[in-house]
Every structure is written in structure tokens, then in C-alpha cells.
Design a protein around this motif. Structure first.
Motif, PDB file in Angstrom:
ATOM      1  N   UNK A   7       0.782  -1.104  -0.032  1.00  0.00           N
ATOM      2  CA  UNK A   7       0.098   0.182  -0.114  1.00  0.00           C
ATOM      3  C   UNK A   7       0.918   1.262  -0.230  1.00  0.00           C
ATOM      4  N   UNK A   8       2.295   1.130   0.187  1.00  0.00           N
ATOM      5  CA  UNK A   8       2.911   2.207   0.552  1.00  0.00           C
ATOM      6  C   UNK A   8       3.673   2.523  -0.745  1.00  0.00           C
ATOM      7  N   UNK A   9       4.091   1.578  -1.401  1.00  0.00           N
ATOM      8  CA  UNK A   9       4.668   1.788  -2.659  1.00  0.00           C
ATOM      9  C   UNK A   9       4.285   2.010  -3.797  1.00  0.00           C
ATOM     10  N   UNK A  10       4.550   2.844  -4.921  1.00  0.00           N
ATOM     11  CA  UNK A  10       3.953   3.036  -6.020  1.00  0.00           C
ATOM     12  C   UNK A  10       4.085   2.028  -6.898  1.00  0.00           C
ATOM     13  N   UNK A  11       5.252   1.445  -6.993  1.00  0.00           N
ATOM     14  CA  UNK A  11       5.473   0.362  -7.936  1.00  0.00           C
ATOM     15  C   UNK A  11       5.458  -0.870  -6.932  1.00  0.00           C
ATOM     16  N   UNK A  12       4.454  -1.735  -7.053  1.00  0.00           N
ATOM     17  CA  UNK A  12       4.488  -3.052  -6.173  1.00  0.00           C
ATOM     18  C   UNK A  12       5.328  -3.947  -6.547  1.00  0.00           C
ATOM     19  N   UNK A  13       5.917  -3.936  -7.872  1.00  0.00           N
ATOM     20  CA  UNK A  13       6.940  -4.753  -8.004  1.00  0.00           C
ATOM     21  C   UNK A  13       8.419  -4.561  -7.424  1.00  0.00           C
ATOM     22  N   UNK A  14       8.448  -3.569  -6.721  1.00  0.00           N
ATOM     23  CA  UNK A  14       9.709  -3.166  -5.923  1.00  0.00           C
ATOM     24  C   UNK A  14       9.306  -3.433  -4.479  1.00  0.00           C
ATOM     25  N   UNK A  15       8.552  -4.289  -4.142  1.00  0.00           N
ATOM     26  CA  UNK A  15       8.181  -4.664  -2.591  1.00  0.00           C
ATOM     27  C   UNK A  15       8.456  -6.137  -2.685  1.00  0.00           C
ATOM     28  N   UNK A  16       9.256  -6.563  -1.762  1.00  0.00           N
ATOM     29  CA  UNK A  16       9.624  -8.000  -1.493  1.00  0.00           C
ATOM     30  C   UNK A  16       9.302  -8.535  -0.042  1.00  0.00           C
ATOM     31  N   UNK A  17       9.354  -9.799  -0.137  1.00  0.00           N
ATOM     32  CA  UNK A  17       9.118 -10.445   1.219  1.00  0.00           C
ATOM     33  C   UNK A  17      10.223 -11.400   1.286  1.00  0.00           C
ATOM     34  N   UNK A  18      11.082 -11.437   2.031  1.00  0.00           N
ATOM     35  CA  UNK A  18      12.235 -12.465   2.385  1.00  0.00           C
ATOM     36  C   UNK A  18      12.145 -12.989   3.566  1.00  0.00           C
ATOM     37  N   UNK A  19      12.694 -14.261   3.886  1.00  0.00           N
ATOM     38  CA  UNK A  19      12.884 -14.967   5.047  1.00  0.00           C
ATOM     39  C   UNK A  19      13.874 -14.524   6.160  1.00  0.00           C
ATOM     40  N   UNK A  20      13.540 -13.024   6.551  1.00  0.00           N
ATOM     41  CA  UNK A  20      14.311 -12.709   7.653  1.00  0.00           C
ATOM     42  C   UNK A  20      15.855 -12.387   7.513  1.00  0.00           C
ATOM     43  N   UNK A  21      16.598 -12.302   8.397  1.00  0.00           N
ATOM     44  CA  UNK A  21      18.147 -11.983   8.189  1.00  0.00           C
ATOM     45  C   UNK A  21      18.873 -12.992   8.200  1.00  0.00           C
ATOM     46  N   UNK A  22      18.207 -14.325   8.115  1.00  0.00           N
ATOM     47  CA  UNK A  22      18.995 -15.651   7.963  1.00  0.00           C
ATOM     48  C   UNK A  22      19.640 -16.044   9.395  1.00  0.00           C
TER      49      UNK A  22
END
Length: 377
Positions: A159-174
Motif C-alpha cells: 500500500x506504501x509503494x507506487x511500484x508494487x514490483x519493488x516490494x519484496x518479502x524475504x525470510x528474515x535476516x537468516x
């Protein structure tokens, strides 16, 4: 030579979460810069070891209302005027906001922000939403890529980013599975005089209000009153401003022999190896590394039903998820694990299987894809 800058308000954030990513860029022949509030005494050994890191002391404060914030912003701006960075990766609320503002005003190339847990979340106060949501909405305009670690934050980031393709979800810091699963570790039970038959619960968390230590303390108090013959020890590892207050509470409840405050420990894995379970009763999380480390050590987890925790712990599969502030449910969870060896073994197996997806090797692959996307533009 190409240059990368990592920004985080406290140095502990860099040391606990980002060293593998600094090395990632060092191995790619980048000049690696860090901007943070240095704690030279605490991290003297590590800073002397990693001489290729260019440390920059920034006068950060955790509070958005601190007068130090303007000074920190000016320091960041001076650093960015001096260097044109190929990529700036910012972390923590204050480091993230001031770092992005300075990057915008010095016309830096690529700016990524990792949200380790937005301060606006399900159940947060209206003040938090008004302050932090609007701050993140503004800063999103200065952000090329926004990285999240849990489902709730990912949904809000879209909802924050204009380009949703530049929003990512990763599995934490590892989490370093090779380290967590190593056979060599300090015998914490022997160090603390804890018996083989004692049931040990570890709590690895900074002593700040957000970590909500009181819920586990009250639960232990209830368990001991209901079961005076139970042999339970709670090991609380960490430092923070609330330690004197927590000591008083433990003393008042006559739990000094049951709950041991270990202070800051660099051998957290050893503490976990000495434990039968991990408890984390925090009010909010991003994706807690201490839970991942406990899972790597094959521990069952007792945790509160909040963002971040519930991403890692499946109720009655690798742990028990309890409502926030529910002391009775927390005490029941402790008793259930104490009395059921078979259940603990099932949870342990599931914890270890699930944490494989959160290994540092996997997270580095995820981040490599993100870094490559922006650095190849």
C-alpha cells in the motif's frame, strides 16, 4: 571501486543481523561503509577483525522526537556528499527515515529499505499509525526497493509503494544453521549449577517494554504456585534499561532461584543448547532471529500471537501460540511442554524442518536477486 553503504541506528543491529551481507559486498570487491551509532567498547574485537568495513559514527537516537535527529541527519548528509554510493541499504525506523532523506537530498543512486517490523501493525495505537504510517508513506517516495519479512508487513508495504514490483518479502535476516547445529558449545547448565532434571526455558530478548518479559514472569509465578514441585529454570539473556525493574519484580515474586538474569551473552547458542524450550512473549516482532536460532537448535517455542512470531510458529506443530497478555494460557503452555516429552520431541522435529527455509544461505540467495535487480539497472 564501487561503494555500498549500510545504515542502522544502533550498532548492535549491524553486528547481530548484517555482517553476512557486508561480507557479501566485500567479496564482490565493493568498498563497504556502515553508518551507525558506534559502541566501540562492546564491539572492539569485531571491528578490529573486519578492518575492511569503513565505520562511520552517527549520533542516532531511537526517539523520533530527539534533538539528536537533526545532527544525525547532517552527519549522514555529509557522508553522502563525500561519497557517491552505488547502493544504500537502510534499516531500523530512524536509520531508515533519516538515511533515505539524506540519500534523496544528495541524489544517491539506489536506496533499499528493509522493514524489520513496521511500528504500525495490527493492534498498534492510533498514535503509532498516525506517526509511523505517514512517515513511511512519505519515505516510500525516496525508496527504490522496500523489503519486508512477514506477511502483515508485506501487505502494508504494497500500500506504501507506487511500484508494487519493488516490494519484496524475504525470510528474515537468516540464521547460520552450521553454527546453531554445531556440537561444540559452552556447558551453561554446569556454569549455572542447573541440574540434568531441571526443565529450562530460555528467553533471549532485550529488556525493553516491547519484549513484554512480565508475561512469562507472571506465568512462571502461576506455574510454581500450582505445581510447587516442578523443577523449572528460566534463563533470561539480554541487556536493556528495564533490568532493574525486572529484578525487583522477580524478587517481589520470590522467583530469584527460578528466573536467572544472565545479562548480555555472546554465546546465545550455548544458552539455547542448555534449554528445553524458548519463550518469547513480545508485543510485536518483525521476524525474530532468536526464535529462528531456537528452531535451529531443535527447540519447541512458546510465543505470543503477534506479527512475526506467528510467521515462524505454527500452533501445536512446532510450538504453542498464546494470546498476548494471557498469563493463564502461557502457564498452561509451559505445563503442557513440561509434562509431555513426546510432544516436545514432535515440536522439536518440526522446528528444525521449518527453519531450513530461513537459513542464511537461502536468505543470501533471496537478497542477491534483489541486489542484482537494482545494481544492473
Amino acid at each position: 571501486m564501487k561503494k555500498v553503504l549500510f545504515v542502522a541506528a544502533p550498532q548492535s543491529h549491524i553486528m547481530n543481523f548484517h555482517l553476512p551481507f557486508l561480507k557479501y559486498f566485500h567479496d564482490k570487491n565493493y568498498e563497504v561503509f556502515v553508518a551507525t551509532k558506534l559502541d566501540r567498547e562492546k564491539y572492539k574485537k569485531e571491528m578490529q577483525r573486519d578492518t575492511w568495513v569503513k565505520w562511520n559514527d552517527i549520533d542516532f537516537s531511537r526517539s523520533p522526537f530527539s534533538s539528536k535527529s537533526l545532527k544525525a541527519y547532517k552527519q549522514l548528509k555529509e557522508l553522502m556528499k563525500e561519497h557517491q554510493f552505488d547502493l544504500i541499504h537502510v534499516h531500523t525506523p530512524m536509520g531508515g527515515f533519516l538515511g533515505r532523506l539524506a540519500a534523496k537530498n544528495t541524489k544517491q543512486k539506489v536506496v533499499l529499505y528493509t522493514a524489520h517490523g513496521f511500528h504500525f501493525f495490527q493492534g498498534a495505537s492510533k498514535v503509532n499509525w498516525a506517526l509511523y504510517y505517514n512517515a513511511e508513506k512519505l519515505a516510500a517516495k525516496w525508496t527504490d526497493g522496500l523489503i519486508t519479512m512477514n506477511e502483515e508487513d508485506y501487505s502494508n508495504a504494497l500500500k506504501l509503494m507506487k511500484n508494487r514490483d519493488n516490494v519484496f518479502k524475504v525470510n528474515g535476516v537468516g540464521v547460520d544453521l552450521s553454527k546453531s547445529c554445531a556440537e561444540q558449545y559452552n556447558d551453561v547448565r554446569a556454569e549455572l549449577g542447573i541440574g540434568k532434571d531441571d526443565f529450562v526455558i530460555s528467553v533471549v530478548a532485550e529488556f525493553i517494554p516491547r519484549k513484554n518479559h512480565i508475561q512469562i514472569i507472571d506465568a512462571i509465578d502461576l506455574v510454581k504456585k500450582r505445581n510447587p514441585n516442578y523443577k523449572i529454570k528460566v534463563l533470561m539473556a539480554g541487556d536493556g534499561d528495564l533490568i532493574p525493574q525486572i529484578k525487583d519484580i522477580i524478587s517481589t515474586k520470590e522467583l530469584k532461584d527460578d528466573i536467572l538474569l544472565l545479562g548480555f551473552r555472546k554465546d546465545v547458542i550455548s544458552v539455547l543448547k542448555a534449554s528445553d524450550a524458548l519463550a518469547l512473549t513480545s508485543k510485536q516482532e518483525g521476524l525474530p532471529k532468536n526464535v529462528m536460532e531456537a528452531m535451529a537448535c531443535k527447540l519447541p517455542i512458546i510465543t505470543t500471537d503477534v506479527r512475526g512470531n506467528r510467521d515462524l510458529v505454527d500452533n501445536m506443530k512446532n510450538g504453542i501460540v498464546v494470546p498476548l497478555y494471557d498469563v493463564e494460557a502461557t502457564a498452561n503452555a509451559i505445563e503442557k511442554l513440561y509434562n509431555n516429552d513426546k510432544l516436545r520431541k514432535e515440536f522439536s522435529k518440526c522446528s528444525y524442518e521449518k527453519v531450513q527455509n530461513y537459513s542464511i544461505d537461502n536468505v543470501l540467495i533471496e537478497m542477491d536477486k534483489i541486489y542484482t535487480k537494482f545494481l544492473e539497472v
